[in-house]
Design a protein around this motif. Structure first.
Motif, short mmCIF file in Angstrom:
data_model
loop_
_atom_site.label_atom_id
_atom_site.label_comp_id
_atom_site.label_asym_id
_atom_site.label_seq_id
_atom_site.Cartn_x
_atom_site.Cartn_y
_atom_site.Cartn_z
N TYR A 8 0.85 -1.19 0.00
CA TYR A 8 0.00 0.00 0.00
C TYR A 8 0.88 1.24 0.00
O TYR A 8 1.95 1.26 0.63
CB TYR A 8 -0.90 0.02 1.23
N GLN A 9 0.44 2.30 -0.68
CA GLN A 9 1.14 3.58 -0.64
C GLN A 9 0.15 4.72 -0.78
O GLN A 9 -0.68 4.73 -1.69
CB GLN A 9 2.17 3.67 -1.78
N LEU A 10 0.23 5.67 0.16
CA LEU A 10 -0.50 6.93 0.00
C LEU A 10 0.27 7.78 -0.99
O LEU A 10 1.44 8.13 -0.77
CB LEU A 10 -0.62 7.64 1.35
N ILE A 11 -0.36 8.13 -2.10
CA ILE A 11 0.32 8.87 -3.16
C ILE A 11 0.23 10.37 -2.92
O ILE A 11 1.22 11.10 -3.01
CB ILE A 11 -0.29 8.53 -4.54
N ASP A 12 -0.96 10.86 -2.61
CA ASP A 12 -1.18 12.30 -2.45
C ASP A 12 -2.49 12.49 -1.70
O ASP A 12 -3.30 11.56 -1.57
CB ASP A 12 -1.22 12.98 -3.82
N ALA A 23 -1.13 -1.95 -4.41
CA ALA A 23 -0.32 -2.84 -5.25
C ALA A 23 -0.34 -2.38 -6.71
O ALA A 23 -0.37 -3.19 -7.63
CB ALA A 23 -0.81 -4.28 -5.14
N GLY A 24 -0.34 -1.05 -6.91
CA GLY A 24 -0.33 -0.50 -8.25
C GLY A 24 -1.70 -0.14 -8.79
O GLY A 24 -1.79 0.54 -9.82
N TYR A 25 -2.76 -0.57 -8.15
CA TYR A 25 -4.12 -0.20 -8.54
C TYR A 25 -4.45 1.10 -7.82
O TYR A 25 -4.50 1.16 -6.59
CB TYR A 25 -5.09 -1.31 -8.14
N ILE A 71 -2.92 -7.06 -0.33
CA ILE A 71 -1.89 -6.16 0.13
C ILE A 71 -0.92 -6.91 1.05
O ILE A 71 -1.34 -7.63 1.96
CB ILE A 71 -2.50 -4.96 0.90
N ASP A 72 0.37 -6.76 0.79
CA ASP A 72 1.41 -7.33 1.63
C ASP A 72 1.54 -6.45 2.88
O ASP A 72 1.91 -5.28 2.78
CB ASP A 72 2.73 -7.36 0.86
N CYS A 73 1.23 -7.02 4.05
CA CYS A 73 1.25 -6.28 5.30
C CYS A 73 2.48 -6.60 6.14
O CYS A 73 2.47 -6.42 7.37
CB CYS A 73 -0.03 -6.56 6.09
N ASP A 74 3.54 -7.08 5.51
CA ASP A 74 4.80 -7.37 6.18
C ASP A 74 4.63 -8.40 7.28
O ASP A 74 4.68 -8.12 8.48
CB ASP A 74 5.42 -6.10 6.76
N GLY A 75 4.39 -9.63 6.86
CA GLY A 75 4.18 -10.73 7.80
C GLY A 75 2.92 -11.50 7.50
O GLY A 75 2.76 -12.64 7.93
#
Length: 298
Positions: A8-12, A23-25, A71-75
């Motif tokens: 996951y990434q907050l873009i703006d 994941a790119g969506y 989403i990969d949640c690290d674990g």
């Protein structure tokens, strides 16, 4: 395997909305916390895959939502889905809390080897990310939510992680009533997670009636009972994670209540309270409520 997976990434964010990558969506949806901000780069908003309209409560899709987008949640991994409320099946701002639940402080250095397994309780558990975090760390978990679709989603999350055989109970239940019964049964837990809404409904009772949950009224007796079910004898220090998203009750009220309680020894109580935030790659921060982490050190 999944069709599409990633982080996951907050873009703006700005003008009451947030732009996110699953994941790119790329999705665009409302965010009241961004009402008084301006987007950092308006060009990034021109090409989105899905947009949620808060007025009509409808998603607009330029590209279909992948059926198996996780989403990969690290674990562990969590499935996503567009809901009629503009949600996506998990709350990414909880990522630091998931790692705290999975963390390895000294008293949790080898939690999976404990027999019996330390017990974790996830109240108002939604689709189960906190349950998956505890399950991944070796806990025996009870996942409680009043909505059956949420409980079913948690079971699906465990299945996607290939954890069908791990110790977890899925309970469609009223959180306060469930904890009250656990008090009477003298059952105890090492870690209790609470993410209560401002208001809500219990599952329908046998006579077809429902009980309305009100945070300001119902939280305090629930917290009293949570303190009663913290494990009094284990060498693993019991913990509480409380997260909030409304202005009606804040961290100071929760901390004050816990410190004044006579139901548990608070001499070793260690509290970490902070704001929950999402961050863009450039370091901008979007507020997402608060969190109170409590450890009752032995």
């Amino acid at each position: 395997m999944t069709e599409e997976s990633g982080t996951y990434q907050l873009i703006d964010f700005g003008n009451g909305r947030k732009l996110e990558s699953l994941a790119g969506y790329v999705i665009d949806r409302p965010s009241p916390a961004a009402d008084f901000d301006q987007p950092e780069d308006r060009r990034l908003w021109n090409d989105v895959d899905a947009r949620f309209d808060g007025a009509t409560k409808r998603w607009e899709f330029r590209r279909p939502w992948p059926k198996s987008l996780v989403i990969d949640c690290d674990g562990f991994i969590m499935p996503t889905r567009p809901t009629p409320f503009g949600h996506i099946g998990l709350f990414p701002e909880q990522a630091d809390n998931w790692q705290w639940l999975r963390g390895q402080p000294k008293s949790y250095s080898d939690v999976a080897s404990h027999e019996p397994h330390p017990k974790g309780l996830n109240l108002f558990g939604y689709t189960g990310a906190s349950s998956m975090a505890m399950l991944s760390a070796g806990f025996e978990v009870a996942h409680v939510d009043a909505a059956k679709p949420n409980v079913d989603a948690a079971a699906k999350a465990a299945e996607l992680n290939n954890w069908q055989d791990r110790p977890i109970r899925y309970l469609v239940d009223d959180a306060a009533k469930f904890v009250a019964r656990e008090v009477r049964r003298e059952r105890h837990y090492h870690t209790v997670v609470l993410d209560p809404p401002a208001y809500g409904h219990s599952p329908k009772q046998s006579r077809g009636s429902t009980k309305t949950w009100r945070l300001e009224r119902d939280l305090w007796p629930l917290l009293d009972n949570v303190l009663r079910i913290l494990d009094p004898s284990s060498d693993v220090s019991p913990r509480i994670l409380f997260t909030g998203h409304t202005e009606s009750i804040g961290p100071d009220e929760v901390i004050g209540f816990l410190k004044q309680s006579r139901l548990i020894d608070t001499s070793g109580l260690r509290i970490d309270a902070s704001r929950s935030q999402l961050r863009t790659a450039s370091g901008r921060e979007l507020d997402a409520g608060f969190q109170v982490r409590c450890v009752f050190e032995r």
